[in-house]
Design an enzyme around this catalytic site. Sequence first.
Site, PDB file in Angstrom:
ATOM      1  N   LYS A  14       3.464  -1.625   5.433  1.00  0.00           N
ATOM      2  CA  LYS A  14       3.722  -0.252   4.945  1.00  0.00           C
ATOM      3  C   LYS A  14       2.884   0.784   5.696  1.00  0.00           C
ATOM      4  O   LYS A  14       3.397   1.812   6.112  1.00  0.00           O
ATOM      5  CB  LYS A  14       3.384  -0.124   3.445  1.00  0.00           C
ATOM      6  N   ARG A  87       2.484   1.640  -7.675  1.00  0.00           N
ATOM      7  CA  ARG A  87       2.342   0.176  -7.739  1.00  0.00           C
ATOM      8  C   ARG A  87       2.581  -0.348  -9.150  1.00  0.00           C
ATOM      9  O   ARG A  87       2.478  -1.542  -9.376  1.00  0.00           O
ATOM     10  CB  ARG A  87       0.934  -0.204  -7.303  1.00  0.00           C
ATOM     11  N   ARG A 126      -3.656  -9.999  10.208  1.00  0.00           N
ATOM     12  CA  ARG A 126      -4.336  -8.699  10.077  1.00  0.00           C
ATOM     13  C   ARG A 126      -5.819  -8.891   9.764  1.00  0.00           C
ATOM     14  O   ARG A 126      -6.665  -8.148  10.237  1.00  0.00           O
ATOM     15  CB  ARG A 126      -3.652  -7.882   8.970  1.00  0.00           C
ATOM     16  N   ARG A 132     -11.197  -5.211   6.783  1.00  0.00           N
ATOM     17  CA  ARG A 132     -11.074  -4.809   5.378  1.00  0.00           C
ATOM     18  C   ARG A 132     -11.703  -5.866   4.475  1.00  0.00           C
ATOM     19  O   ARG A 132     -11.468  -7.055   4.636  1.00  0.00           O
ATOM     20  CB  ARG A 132      -9.589  -4.645   5.008  1.00  0.00           C
ATOM     21  N   ARG A 143      -3.612 -10.949  -4.620  1.00  0.00           N
ATOM     22  CA  ARG A 143      -2.944  -9.671  -4.349  1.00  0.00           C
ATOM     23  C   ARG A 143      -1.430  -9.827  -4.453  1.00  0.00           C
ATOM     24  O   ARG A 143      -0.742  -8.934  -4.954  1.00  0.00           O
ATOM     25  CB  ARG A 143      -3.368  -9.142  -2.971  1.00  0.00           C
TER      26      ARG A 143
HETATM   27  P1  AMP Z   1      -3.517  -1.226   0.122  1.00  0.00           P
HETATM   28  O1  AMP Z   1      -4.291  -0.634   1.255  1.00  0.00           O
HETATM   29  O2  AMP Z   1      -2.339  -0.406  -0.265  1.00  0.00           O
HETATM   30  O3  AMP Z   1      -3.190  -2.682   0.332  1.00  0.00           O
HETATM   31  O4  AMP Z   1      -4.499  -1.182  -1.153  1.00  0.00           O
HETATM   32  C1  AMP Z   1      -5.736  -1.864  -1.172  1.00  0.00           C
HETATM   33  C2  AMP Z   1      -6.253  -1.959  -2.585  1.00  0.00           C
HETATM   34  O5  AMP Z   1      -6.453  -0.647  -3.129  1.00  0.00           O
HETATM   35  C3  AMP Z   1      -5.329  -2.658  -3.575  1.00  0.00           C
HETATM   36  O6  AMP Z   1      -5.431  -4.067  -3.543  1.00  0.00           O
HETATM   37  C4  AMP Z   1      -5.820  -2.071  -4.904  1.00  0.00           C
HETATM   38  O7  AMP Z   1      -7.052  -2.641  -5.278  1.00  0.00           O
HETATM   39  C5  AMP Z   1      -6.105  -0.618  -4.515  1.00  0.00           C
HETATM   40  N1  AMP Z   1      -4.904   0.239  -4.659  1.00  0.00           N
HETATM   41  C6  AMP Z   1      -4.234   0.893  -3.667  1.00  0.00           C
HETATM   42  N2  AMP Z   1      -3.220   1.604  -4.163  1.00  0.00           N
HETATM   43  C7  AMP Z   1      -3.223   1.383  -5.500  1.00  0.00           C
HETATM   44  C8  AMP Z   1      -2.405   1.814  -6.567  1.00  0.00           C
HETATM   45  N3  AMP Z   1      -1.342   2.627  -6.366  1.00  0.00           N
HETATM   46  N4  AMP Z   1      -2.703   1.396  -7.839  1.00  0.00           N
HETATM   47  C9  AMP Z   1      -3.756   0.591  -8.062  1.00  0.00           C
HETATM   48  N5  AMP Z   1      -4.570   0.131  -7.099  1.00  0.00           N
HETATM   49  C10 AMP Z   1      -4.314   0.518  -5.826  1.00  0.00           C
END
Ligand code: AMP
Length: 188
Positions: A14, A87, A126, A132, A143
């Site tokens: 994404k 989410r 990745r 990260r 996840r």
């Molecule tokens: P991402 O970079 O989108 O994979 O997000 C990394 C982490 O940030 C996720 O595993 C969650 O812990 C948190 N996170 C990101 N976006 C959201 C969201 N919309 N709602 C809740 N937690 C989020």
Amino acid sequence: MKNIVLFGAPGAGKGTHAGLIAEKFDMVHISTGDLLRAEVAAQTPLGRRVDAIMQRGDLVGDDVVVQLVDHAITSSPQGLILDGFPRTVEQAQVLDFLLSHHGRRLDHVISIDMPRAELIRRLRERAAISGRADDNEATFAHRLEEYELKTRPVLDYYRVSGLLISIDGSGEISETSTRICQIVKELV
Ligand code: AMP
């Protein structure tokens, strides 16, 4: 001025695709993951609150992300490409509310579909370069579990509202990117 959600499981790409679209179509890329990581890096009170939650691969509270997204929408007059938000179905409902509050609406949701084995393969790939804290073997399964349980139902929410466009993301990244760009081009 279109507002689009780019949807997909962790590892679906994404962030990469949303970044390219934002650049190509002069849209604002809103990634809640990036916004949260910036808070963690700056060690703000919010960042300290969410650091451990993110490292475990849990979702942070809706209140926290909604606050970040509200601020990002308020300060972005251009079209939006949202990545990592919503989410949960509750977040999807709040997004409708926030956009309508600004006289805007969600135009489309592009879902990047990918089989689980391929998601894990890409997450591993990745992890070797991302740095990260949550890109590690221990969090991948969790996840993806969080995604299945809390995030996948968001697809039904958008299917019902007629906004959903699904694409197969299991091919080359460049192929997926071309397909997404074509869709966005027809929309904007
Ligand atoms: P991402 O970079 O989108 O994979 O997000 C990394 C982490 O940030 C996720 O595993 C969650 O812990 C948190 N996170 C990101 N976006 C959201 C969201 N919309 N709602 C809740 N937690 C989020």
